[in-house]
Design an enzyme around this catalytic site. Sequence first.
Site, PDB file in Angstrom:
ATOM      1  N   LYS A 112       0.816  -1.207   0.000  1.00  0.00           N
ATOM      2  CA  LYS A 112       0.000   0.000   0.000  1.00  0.00           C
ATOM      3  C   LYS A 112       0.859   1.270   0.000  1.00  0.00           C
ATOM      4  O   LYS A 112       0.421   2.316  -0.454  1.00  0.00           O
ATOM      5  CB  LYS A 112      -0.932   0.021   1.206  1.00  0.00           C
ATOM      6  CG  LYS A 112      -1.840  -1.198   1.349  1.00  0.00           C
ATOM      7  CD  LYS A 112      -2.826  -1.323   0.207  1.00  0.00           C
ATOM      8  CE  LYS A 112      -3.975  -2.275   0.499  1.00  0.00           C
ATOM      9  NZ  LYS A 112      -3.594  -3.689   0.628  1.00  0.00           N
TER      10      LYS A 112
HETATM   11  C1  LIG Z   1      -4.209  -4.845   0.210  1.00  0.00           C
HETATM   12  C2  LIG Z   1      -3.402  -6.055   0.184  1.00  0.00           C
HETATM   13  C3  LIG Z   1      -3.629  -7.081  -0.741  1.00  0.00           C
HETATM   14  C4  LIG Z   1      -4.771  -7.013  -1.738  1.00  0.00           C
HETATM   15  O1  LIG Z   1      -4.611  -5.992  -2.692  1.00  0.00           O
HETATM   16  P1  LIG Z   1      -5.893  -5.463  -3.510  1.00  0.00           P
HETATM   17  O2  LIG Z   1      -5.408  -4.319  -4.296  1.00  0.00           O
HETATM   18  O3  LIG Z   1      -6.890  -5.066  -2.463  1.00  0.00           O
HETATM   19  O4  LIG Z   1      -6.365  -6.591  -4.336  1.00  0.00           O
HETATM   20  C5  LIG Z   1      -2.788  -8.172  -0.732  1.00  0.00           C
HETATM   21  N1  LIG Z   1      -1.785  -8.275   0.159  1.00  0.00           N
HETATM   22  C6  LIG Z   1      -1.538  -7.330   1.070  1.00  0.00           C
HETATM   23  C7  LIG Z   1      -0.434  -7.518   2.031  1.00  0.00           C
HETATM   24  C8  LIG Z   1      -2.325  -6.175   1.116  1.00  0.00           C
HETATM   25  O5  LIG Z   1      -2.065  -5.223   2.018  1.00  0.00           O
END
Ligand SMILES: *Cc1c(COP(=O)(O)O)cnc(C)c1O
Length: 488
Positions: A112
């Site tokens: 993120k």
């Molecule tokens: C948010 C997240 C995901 C999923 O990503 P999306 O964009 O919501 O599909 C997978 N792994 C981790 C560690 C995340 O923080």
Amino acid sequence: MANLTYMGTRDASIRATASQAILRGICPDGGLYIPEVIPTMEKSLAELSKLSYQELAYEVLRLFLDFTEEELKACIDGAYDDKFDTIEIAPVVQKGDAFFLELFHGKTLAFKDMALSILPYFMKTAAKREGIEKEIVILTATSGDTGKAALEGFAGVEGTKIIVFFPEDGVSPVQKLQMTTQEGENTCVVGILGNFDDAQSAVKSIFTDKALAEELEKKGFLFSSANSINIGRLVPQIVYYFHAYLEAVKQGALKMGDELNFTVPTGNFGDILAGWYAMKMGLPVGHFVCASNDNKVLYDFFRTGTYDRNREFRVTVSPSMDILISSNLERLLSHIAGQDATKEDMEKLGKDGKYSVTITEKKISGEFATEEETYGAIKRFFEKTGYVMDTHTAVAYAAYQKYKEESKDTRPMVIVSTASPYKFTKDVMMALDKKYEQEDAFALMDVLEKISSVAIPEPIRGIEHRTILHKNVCDRDKIKDFVKGYLA
Ligand SMILES: *Cc1c(COP(=O)(O)O)cnc(C)c1O
């Protein structure tokens, strides 16, 4: 500066510039903003391969945003700096039969950060371009990682407030502490007695509540979102698909122009959608494996064409993927089937919790990993290579093994590695050996450090001793009241 127009996923007549779409977060009718046309990458792969991560980001982002060169470069330089613990920003590491695109070298140890370290700069630039002087209130629902990354990004940013809602009993101990110890006058963190879908639905309904928006507008506030429903979250994620490809070529995995595959651990469908955009821009991608955990709504969708959220929500060891309503799938549907069909399907989803389509996109398929398969992947891969995957990355790796077995596809594979194992220390260590079950998650960090030879990342060293600053807990039905009260 791009003149790209954005339109609604449910109504093509809803139009916005990039700046407007970033500030609004979501369309007035509850749809999402998508580019009217997906731009083509202008530079050749050979030219791109000479660029730094930041320069590459510029070449991608300029095609999507209405910012000047100077504005955009300031955003990029502010975001991708020494907040990341490596100058590569997103290293690509070859281990075993895969390439791991490590997206967890930012401050909150999850992918993120790739988007949320730049989103506050986008918002400020967009607000300036639009002549908006209101205080921007960022409302964010999180399954664990978005919340902290958004808090880190927006803490102390003048002219903004950020409120984060997380499932009180649905995140890892490290994730929870990361959020509840967040400093910054303008930050607010709230535990929800409900799951991520409850939090996301409540936040979405706040955005489309006209009366509330007007009331707050009078008080000088403007709501926006840091979730991947915001196009400003998605666009920066396109960059690392190009980056991964160019790195894999440099490391001899394939020849420039050949096709590369990606497996993406998926929740809200934002990460994988960014990869799909990269492919539509011209990146030679062979196939995407959309990896789910036990909440395998997307797996079923890609197999059958029916999206059905009517099922039990499961809390898993990969909590950031515990999602039954994957918001960004709506964007893919709209690009493929158009606004009218999408509007109808989303109405069905709201009413019956399901809809069916004919899947014409053959370059994405679904796989899933059970809890046991996820644990097994961590253990076996560590024994074979010495590399420790986090639980989300392990879901992807296990999914890749199933895909490989079924498809016999031999093109090289990038596993999109979305979190550091230190964020999920307890589960990672238990996967390696059941004997760690009784031990404290924080004490286990030292053990993980020894066996993995990867140092405990600075941002979480000693986190268990920090002061808890946020103790709000709120019923899932009371989220709107909470927001009103907080801003009163
Ligand atoms: C948010 C997240 C995901 C999923 O990503 P999306 O964009 O919501 O599909 C997978 N792994 C981790 C560690 C995340 O923080």
